[in-house]
Design a protein around this motif. Structure first.
Motif, PDB file in Angstrom:
ATOM      1  N   VAL A 148      32.401  12.291  56.149  1.00  0.00           N
ATOM      2  CA  VAL A 148      33.329  12.010  58.042  1.00  0.00           C
ATOM      3  C   VAL A 148      32.506  13.617  58.353  1.00  0.00           C
ATOM      4  CG1 VAL A 148      34.703  12.378  59.793  1.00  0.00           C
ATOM      5  CG2 VAL A 148      34.746  11.043  57.460  1.00  0.00           C
ATOM      6  N   GLU A 149      32.041  12.999  59.286  1.00  0.00           N
ATOM      7  CA  GLU A 149      30.738  14.689  59.685  1.00  0.00           C
ATOM      8  C   GLU A 149      31.762  15.169  60.718  1.00  0.00           C
ATOM      9  OE1 GLU A 149      27.676  15.814  58.710  1.00  0.00           O
ATOM     10  OE2 GLU A 149      27.600  13.792  57.409  1.00  0.00           O
ATOM     11  N   LEU A 150      32.247  16.584  60.736  1.00  0.00           N
ATOM     12  CA  LEU A 150      32.774  17.276  60.904  1.00  0.00           C
ATOM     13  C   LEU A 150      31.692  18.666  61.905  1.00  0.00           C
ATOM     14  CD1 LEU A 150      36.435  16.926  59.785  1.00  0.00           C
ATOM     15  CD2 LEU A 150      35.308  15.769  61.689  1.00  0.00           C
ATOM     16  N   SER A 151      32.542  18.740  63.468  1.00  0.00           N
ATOM     17  CA  SER A 151      31.718  19.872  63.447  1.00  0.00           C
ATOM     18  C   SER A 151      32.190  21.683  62.617  1.00  0.00           C
ATOM     19  CB  SER A 151      32.235  20.766  64.606  1.00  0.00           C
ATOM     20  OG  SER A 151      33.524  20.967  65.298  1.00  0.00           O
ATOM     21  N   GLY A 152      31.616  22.630  62.606  1.00  0.00           N
ATOM     22  CA  GLY A 152      32.429  23.736  62.390  1.00  0.00           C
ATOM     23  C   GLY A 152      33.760  23.844  62.227  1.00  0.00           C
ATOM     24  N   ARG A 153      34.382  24.157  63.492  1.00  0.00           N
ATOM     25  CA  ARG A 153      35.255  23.895  64.149  1.00  0.00           C
ATOM     26  C   ARG A 153      36.293  22.828  64.014  1.00  0.00           C
ATOM     27  NH1 ARG A 153      34.647  28.286  67.782  1.00  0.00           N
ATOM     28  NH2 ARG A 153      34.418  30.221  67.020  1.00  0.00           N
ATOM     29  N   GLU A 154      36.107  21.634  63.765  1.00  0.00           N
ATOM     30  CA  GLU A 154      36.398  20.929  63.267  1.00  0.00           C
ATOM     31  C   GLU A 154      36.930  20.249  61.897  1.00  0.00           C
ATOM     32  OE1 GLU A 154      34.421  17.486  66.961  1.00  0.00           O
ATOM     33  OE2 GLU A 154      34.259  17.204  64.783  1.00  0.00           O
ATOM     34  N   PHE A 155      36.400  21.177  60.914  1.00  0.00           N
ATOM     35  CA  PHE A 155      36.886  21.260  60.132  1.00  0.00           C
ATOM     36  C   PHE A 155      37.441  22.411  59.730  1.00  0.00           C
ATOM     37  CE2 PHE A 155      35.950  23.205  55.603  1.00  0.00           C
ATOM     38  CZ  PHE A 155      35.679  21.913  55.005  1.00  0.00           C
ATOM     39  N   SER A 156      37.526  23.341  60.466  1.00  0.00           N
ATOM     40  CA  SER A 156      38.413  24.629  59.800  1.00  0.00           C
ATOM     41  C   SER A 156      39.443  24.147  60.231  1.00  0.00           C
ATOM     42  CB  SER A 156      37.541  25.693  60.706  1.00  0.00           C
ATOM     43  OG  SER A 156      36.833  26.580  60.507  1.00  0.00           O
ATOM     44  N   LEU A 157      40.096  23.416  61.452  1.00  0.00           N
ATOM     45  CA  LEU A 157      40.852  23.427  62.421  1.00  0.00           C
ATOM     46  C   LEU A 157      41.681  21.952  61.688  1.00  0.00           C
ATOM     47  CD1 LEU A 157      42.848  22.870  64.537  1.00  0.00           C
ATOM     48  CD2 LEU A 157      41.994  21.517  64.975  1.00  0.00           C
ATOM     49  N   LEU A 158      40.988  20.903  60.762  1.00  0.00           N
ATOM     50  CA  LEU A 158      41.478  20.214  59.672  1.00  0.00           C
ATOM     51  C   LEU A 158      41.798  20.467  58.356  1.00  0.00           C
ATOM     52  CD1 LEU A 158      41.670  17.004  58.931  1.00  0.00           C
ATOM     53  CD2 LEU A 158      39.700  16.940  57.736  1.00  0.00           C
ATOM     54  N   GLN A 159      41.077  21.440  58.186  1.00  0.00           N
ATOM     55  CA  GLN A 159      42.039  22.015  56.652  1.00  0.00           C
ATOM     56  C   GLN A 159      42.631  23.429  57.529  1.00  0.00           C
ATOM     57  OE1 GLN A 159      38.654  25.032  54.779  1.00  0.00           O
ATOM     58  NE2 GLN A 159      40.025  26.154  53.769  1.00  0.00           N
ATOM     59  N   LEU A 160      43.490  23.606  57.757  1.00  0.00           N
ATOM     60  CA  LEU A 160      44.254  24.505  58.367  1.00  0.00           C
ATOM     61  C   LEU A 160      45.319  23.382  58.150  1.00  0.00           C
ATOM     62  CD1 LEU A 160      43.324  27.070  61.202  1.00  0.00           C
ATOM     63  CD2 LEU A 160      43.652  27.928  59.129  1.00  0.00           C
ATOM     64  N   LEU A 161      45.547  22.488  58.682  1.00  0.00           N
ATOM     65  CA  LEU A 161      46.650  21.388  58.708  1.00  0.00           C
ATOM     66  C   LEU A 161      46.817  21.084  57.975  1.00  0.00           C
ATOM     67  CD1 LEU A 161      45.516  20.108  62.216  1.00  0.00           C
ATOM     68  CD2 LEU A 161      47.223  21.224  61.896  1.00  0.00           C
ATOM     69  N   LEU A 162      45.790  20.249  57.136  1.00  0.00           N
ATOM     70  CA  LEU A 162      46.177  19.906  55.793  1.00  0.00           C
ATOM     71  C   LEU A 162      46.789  21.092  54.188  1.00  0.00           C
ATOM     72  CD1 LEU A 162      42.536  18.369  55.387  1.00  0.00           C
ATOM     73  CD2 LEU A 162      44.943  17.121  55.236  1.00  0.00           C
ATOM     74  N   GLU A 163      45.956  22.055  54.797  1.00  0.00           N
ATOM     75  CA  GLU A 163      46.817  23.189  53.738  1.00  0.00           C
ATOM     76  C   GLU A 163      47.980  24.044  54.295  1.00  0.00           C
ATOM     77  OE1 GLU A 163      43.096  26.527  53.237  1.00  0.00           O
ATOM     78  OE2 GLU A 163      43.889  26.684  54.903  1.00  0.00           O
ATOM     79  N   SER A 164      48.663  22.956  55.394  1.00  0.00           N
ATOM     80  CA  SER A 164      50.425  23.133  55.846  1.00  0.00           C
ATOM     81  C   SER A 164      50.773  21.714  56.452  1.00  0.00           C
ATOM     82  CB  SER A 164      49.885  24.064  57.064  1.00  0.00           C
ATOM     83  OG  SER A 164      49.754  25.195  57.308  1.00  0.00           O
ATOM     84  N   ALA A 165      50.515  20.679  55.276  1.00  0.00           N
ATOM     85  CA  ALA A 165      50.836  19.406  55.702  1.00  0.00           C
ATOM     86  C   ALA A 165      52.441  19.204  55.419  1.00  0.00           C
ATOM     87  CB  ALA A 165      50.532  18.618  54.298  1.00  0.00           C
ATOM     88  N   GLY A 166      53.041  18.967  56.163  1.00  0.00           N
ATOM     89  CA  GLY A 166      54.154  18.839  56.509  1.00  0.00           C
ATOM     90  C   GLY A 166      55.357  20.002  57.383  1.00  0.00           C
ATOM     91  N   ARG A 167      54.109  20.762  57.803  1.00  0.00           N
ATOM     92  CA  ARG A 167      55.400  21.998  58.642  1.00  0.00           C
ATOM     93  C   ARG A 167      54.058  21.898  59.951  1.00  0.00           C
ATOM     94  NH1 ARG A 167      52.585  26.574  56.454  1.00  0.00           N
ATOM     95  NH2 ARG A 167      53.342  27.541  58.031  1.00  0.00           N
ATOM     96  N   VAL A 168      54.815  22.325  61.114  1.00  0.00           N
ATOM     97  CA  VAL A 168      54.180  22.867  62.207  1.00  0.00           C
ATOM     98  C   VAL A 168      53.198  23.546  62.297  1.00  0.00           C
ATOM     99  CG1 VAL A 168      54.478  21.535  64.685  1.00  0.00           C
ATOM    100  CG2 VAL A 168      56.155  20.692  62.961  1.00  0.00           C
ATOM    101  N   LEU A 169      52.790  23.130  63.022  1.00  0.00           N
ATOM    102  CA  LEU A 169      51.916  25.007  63.309  1.00  0.00           C
ATOM    103  C   LEU A 169      51.989  24.896  64.817  1.00  0.00           C
ATOM    104  CD1 LEU A 169      48.878  24.476  60.751  1.00  0.00           C
ATOM    105  CD2 LEU A 169      51.409  25.803  60.614  1.00  0.00           C
TER     106      LEU A 169
END
Length: 219
Positions: A148-169
């Motif tokens: 899946v091709e993501l931009s740099g910010r899309e990748f960083s945002l997805l990483q942040l959300l996955l690292e906190s899966a189950g929590r609302v950021l």
């Protein structure tokens, strides 16, 4: 991942900023110890890269002040001081890692990823959520084996959300992690990135809690 670089050498600092940003980090750069102490008191960084020989107050003072304030921020000391006594003093003062200049940029990036991973209590370097896999080192995302091709910010945002899966950021926390002092995002930039991620990865992956923030539920 947003990091604070504290380095008074303009040439080295500029090179580190360029290289770390190319590796996917959001970098804020300060050149003296007093400014670093002030920034660490109010800003939320994933890691700090700290030189010891700084004007105003040295890196050891910055380190001690950060730990005295109860901050658990991972700190990587990057310095020309290579004596064993200096290394021991730095680690005993609260540094999480200690590297002697010069350093290969790839190694520095890998050590920063490891520090951030340990802070989150993750054992594996990969983030896996059902059929979705994110590799922070390779900056690669696959879903059911498909790249899946993501931009740099899309990748960083997805990483942040996955690292906190189950929590609302909260929106503010995500924006602070994604954008540095020199960035000037549009007011709806975060929503645009969320929209693009949903288009590429499925509309059900990221959920919005109106007035609260965003979350990826645990699988």
């Amino acid at each position: 991942m947003r990091i604070l670089l504290v380095e008074d050498d303009p040439q080295l600092g500029d090179g580190l900023c360029v290289g770390l940003r190319q590796a996917g980090f959001t970098v804020d750069w300060l050149r003296d110890g007093k400014s670093a102490i002030a920034a660490l008191a109010v800003e939320d960084f994933a890691c700090a890269v700290l030189d010891l020989g700084l004007p105003a107050c040295d890196g050891m003072q910055v380190l001690r002040a950060t730990r005295a304030a109860g901050r658990d921020l991972p700190v990587l000391v990057l310095t020309a001081r290579d004596a064993l006594g200096d290394k021991i003093a730095g680690l005993d003062a609260g540094a999480d890692d200690y590297l002697v200049k010069p350093i290969a940029l790839d190694e520095l990036a890998a050590r920063l990823r490891a520090l951030a991973r340990r802070r989150l209590g993750r054992a594996t370097p990969l983030l896996i959520h059902g059929a979705l896999t994110l590799d922070p080192a390779a900056r690669r995302v696959t879903q059911a084996g498909r790249a899946v091709e993501l931009s740099g910010r899309e990748f960083s945002l997805l990483q942040l959300l996955l690292e906190s899966a189950g929590r609302v950021l909260p929106r503010s926390q995500l924006e602070q992690a994604l954008y540095g002092w020199n960035d000037e995002p549009d007011s709806n930039a975060l929503e645009v990135h969320i929209h693009h991620l949903r288009k590429k990865l499925g509309s059900e992956l990221i959920r919005t809690l109106r007035g609260v923030g965003y979350t990826i539920p645990r699988p």
